[in-house]
Scaffold this motif. Structure first.
Motif, PDB file in Angstrom:
ATOM      1  N   ALA A  71       0.653  -1.433  -0.312  1.00  0.00           N
ATOM      2  CA  ALA A  71       0.116   0.066   0.210  1.00  0.00           C
ATOM      3  C   ALA A  71       0.628   0.949   0.178  1.00  0.00           C
ATOM      4  N   ALA A  72       0.816   2.347  -1.130  1.00  0.00           N
ATOM      5  CA  ALA A  72       1.452   3.261  -0.982  1.00  0.00           C
ATOM      6  C   ALA A  72       1.297   4.284   0.096  1.00  0.00           C
ATOM      7  N   SER A  73       2.208   4.772   0.836  1.00  0.00           N
ATOM      8  CA  SER A  73       1.804   5.793   1.904  1.00  0.00           C
ATOM      9  C   SER A  73       0.834   6.584   0.986  1.00  0.00           C
ATOM     10  N   GLY A  74      -0.149   7.129   1.995  1.00  0.00           N
ATOM     11  CA  GLY A  74      -1.419   7.534   1.768  1.00  0.00           C
ATOM     12  C   GLY A  74      -2.879   6.767   1.704  1.00  0.00           C
ATOM     13  N   SER A  75      -2.247   5.471   1.217  1.00  0.00           N
ATOM     14  CA  SER A  75      -3.612   4.669   0.968  1.00  0.00           C
ATOM     15  C   SER A  75      -4.666   4.447   2.004  1.00  0.00           C
ATOM     16  N   ALA A  76      -5.965   5.097   0.979  1.00  0.00           N
ATOM     17  CA  ALA A  76      -6.826   5.052   2.764  1.00  0.00           C
ATOM     18  C   ALA A  76      -8.019   3.668   2.405  1.00  0.00           C
ATOM     19  N   ALA A  77      -7.810   2.722   3.163  1.00  0.00           N
ATOM     20  CA  ALA A  77      -8.731   1.488   3.530  1.00  0.00           C
ATOM     21  C   ALA A  77     -10.236   2.067   2.859  1.00  0.00           C
ATOM     22  N   SER A  78     -10.926   0.843   2.617  1.00  0.00           N
ATOM     23  CA  SER A  78     -12.014   1.524   2.285  1.00  0.00           C
ATOM     24  C   SER A  78     -13.222   0.122   2.605  1.00  0.00           C
ATOM     25  N   GLY A  79     -14.115  -0.097   2.580  1.00  0.00           N
ATOM     26  CA  GLY A  79     -15.304  -1.615   2.272  1.00  0.00           C
ATOM     27  C   GLY A  79     -14.121  -2.625   2.949  1.00  0.00           C
ATOM     28  N   ASP A  80     -14.592  -3.773   1.949  1.00  0.00           N
ATOM     29  CA  ASP A  80     -13.228  -5.171   1.958  1.00  0.00           C
ATOM     30  C   ASP A  80     -12.145  -5.156   1.908  1.00  0.00           C
ATOM     31  N   TRP A  81     -11.711  -3.822   1.826  1.00  0.00           N
ATOM     32  CA  TRP A  81     -10.034  -3.649   1.524  1.00  0.00           C
ATOM     33  C   TRP A  81      -9.676  -2.793   3.081  1.00  0.00           C
ATOM     34  N   THR A  82      -8.734  -3.632   3.635  1.00  0.00           N
ATOM     35  CA  THR A  82      -7.818  -2.991   4.875  1.00  0.00           C
ATOM     36  C   THR A  82      -6.197  -2.650   4.361  1.00  0.00           C
ATOM     37  N   MET A  83      -5.070  -2.652   5.355  1.00  0.00           N
ATOM     38  CA  MET A  83      -4.259  -2.847   5.176  1.00  0.00           C
ATOM     39  C   MET A  83      -3.787  -3.218   6.364  1.00  0.00           C
ATOM     40  N   VAL A  84      -2.563  -3.972   6.436  1.00  0.00           N
ATOM     41  CA  VAL A  84      -1.514  -4.301   7.887  1.00  0.00           C
ATOM     42  C   VAL A  84      -0.442  -4.359   7.769  1.00  0.00           C
ATOM     43  N   THR A  85       0.529  -3.968   8.408  1.00  0.00           N
ATOM     44  CA  THR A  85       1.206  -3.071   8.802  1.00  0.00           C
ATOM     45  C   THR A  85       2.328  -4.403   9.371  1.00  0.00           C
ATOM     46  N   ARG A  86       2.983  -4.841   8.548  1.00  0.00           N
ATOM     47  CA  ARG A  86       4.248  -5.877   8.097  1.00  0.00           C
ATOM     48  C   ARG A  86       5.039  -6.119   8.900  1.00  0.00           C
ATOM     49  N   ASP A  87       6.260  -6.462   9.001  1.00  0.00           N
ATOM     50  CA  ASP A  87       7.552  -6.645  10.170  1.00  0.00           C
ATOM     51  C   ASP A  87       7.982  -5.988  10.259  1.00  0.00           C
ATOM     52  N   ASP A  88       8.207  -4.919   8.926  1.00  0.00           N
ATOM     53  CA  ASP A  88       9.370  -4.002   9.506  1.00  0.00           C
ATOM     54  C   ASP A  88       8.953  -2.946   9.561  1.00  0.00           C
ATOM     55  N   GLY A  89       7.571  -2.343   9.184  1.00  0.00           N
ATOM     56  CA  GLY A  89       6.647  -1.640   9.300  1.00  0.00           C
ATOM     57  C   GLY A  89       6.142  -0.757   7.864  1.00  0.00           C
ATOM     58  N   THR A  90       6.271  -1.489   7.082  1.00  0.00           N
ATOM     59  CA  THR A  90       5.511  -1.551   5.801  1.00  0.00           C
ATOM     60  C   THR A  90       3.823  -1.706   5.716  1.00  0.00           C
ATOM     61  N   MET A  91       3.105  -1.068   5.299  1.00  0.00           N
ATOM     62  CA  MET A  91       1.513  -1.311   4.846  1.00  0.00           C
ATOM     63  C   MET A  91       1.581  -2.271   3.777  1.00  0.00           C
ATOM     64  N   GLN A  92       0.258  -3.369   4.401  1.00  0.00           N
ATOM     65  CA  GLN A  92       0.199  -4.515   2.864  1.00  0.00           C
ATOM     66  C   GLN A  92      -1.354  -4.232   2.471  1.00  0.00           C
ATOM     67  N   TRP A  93      -0.995  -4.217   0.826  1.00  0.00           N
ATOM     68  CA  TRP A  93      -3.447  -4.491   1.318  1.00  0.00           C
ATOM     69  C   TRP A  93      -3.391  -5.444   1.506  1.00  0.00           C
ATOM     70  N   ALA A  94      -4.792  -5.982   2.298  1.00  0.00           N
ATOM     71  CA  ALA A  94      -5.604  -7.371   1.773  1.00  0.00           C
ATOM     72  C   ALA A  94      -7.200  -6.735   2.128  1.00  0.00           C
TER      73      ALA A  94
END
Length: 127
Positions: A71-94
């Motif tokens: 997930a790019a910086s500034g991305s926003a989750a919405s509806g079924d789309w969420t983000m999780v924080t990876r072990d290295d602190g980056t964000m991943q789409w779920a």
């Protein structure tokens, strides 16, 4: 005039933020096993059975073979789309709580070589 310019700038920022929130991080495409979620390059996305509780368990060498849908910086989750924080602190789409990945051995759009990998732990992400 200054007030008008400020209002126009505010409207432009608000519109671009709304547009960014509205865009889903993946789309649906047809594969040999039916519809699947794909990334912006039309590469098949996968889920991993070992991911639990909104956390990615695929790090280190696993993440080399199964790159996360970041997930790019500034991305926003919405509806079924969420983000999780990876072990290295980056964000991943779920999607529906399941982190999403591509597979390094898929070489072209439509490839689904990762489906069933690792004794069935990896699955095509279904819409």
């Amino acid at each position: 005039m200054r007030t008008l310019l400020i209002r126009a700038a505010f409207a432009a920022v608000a519109f671009s933020a709304l547009a960014a929130q509205a865009a889903a991080p993946a789309m649906t495409a047809e594969t040999a096993k039916g519809p699947a979620l794909v990334d912006a390059k039309s590469m098949t996305l996968y889920t991993f059975d070992k991911d639990m509780g909104g956390k990615s368990m695929c790090n280190g060498p696993c993440a080399t073979n199964w790159p996360a849908l970041m997930a790019a910086s500034g991305s926003a989750a919405s509806g079924d789309w969420t983000m999780v924080t990876r072990d290295d602190g980056t964000m991943q789409w779920a999607y529906k709580g399941k982190p999403l990945y591509t597979f390094a051995k898929d070489t072209k759009p439509g490839d689904i070589t990762g489906d069933g990998f690792l004794n069935g732990a990896w699955h095509i992400a279904k819409p």
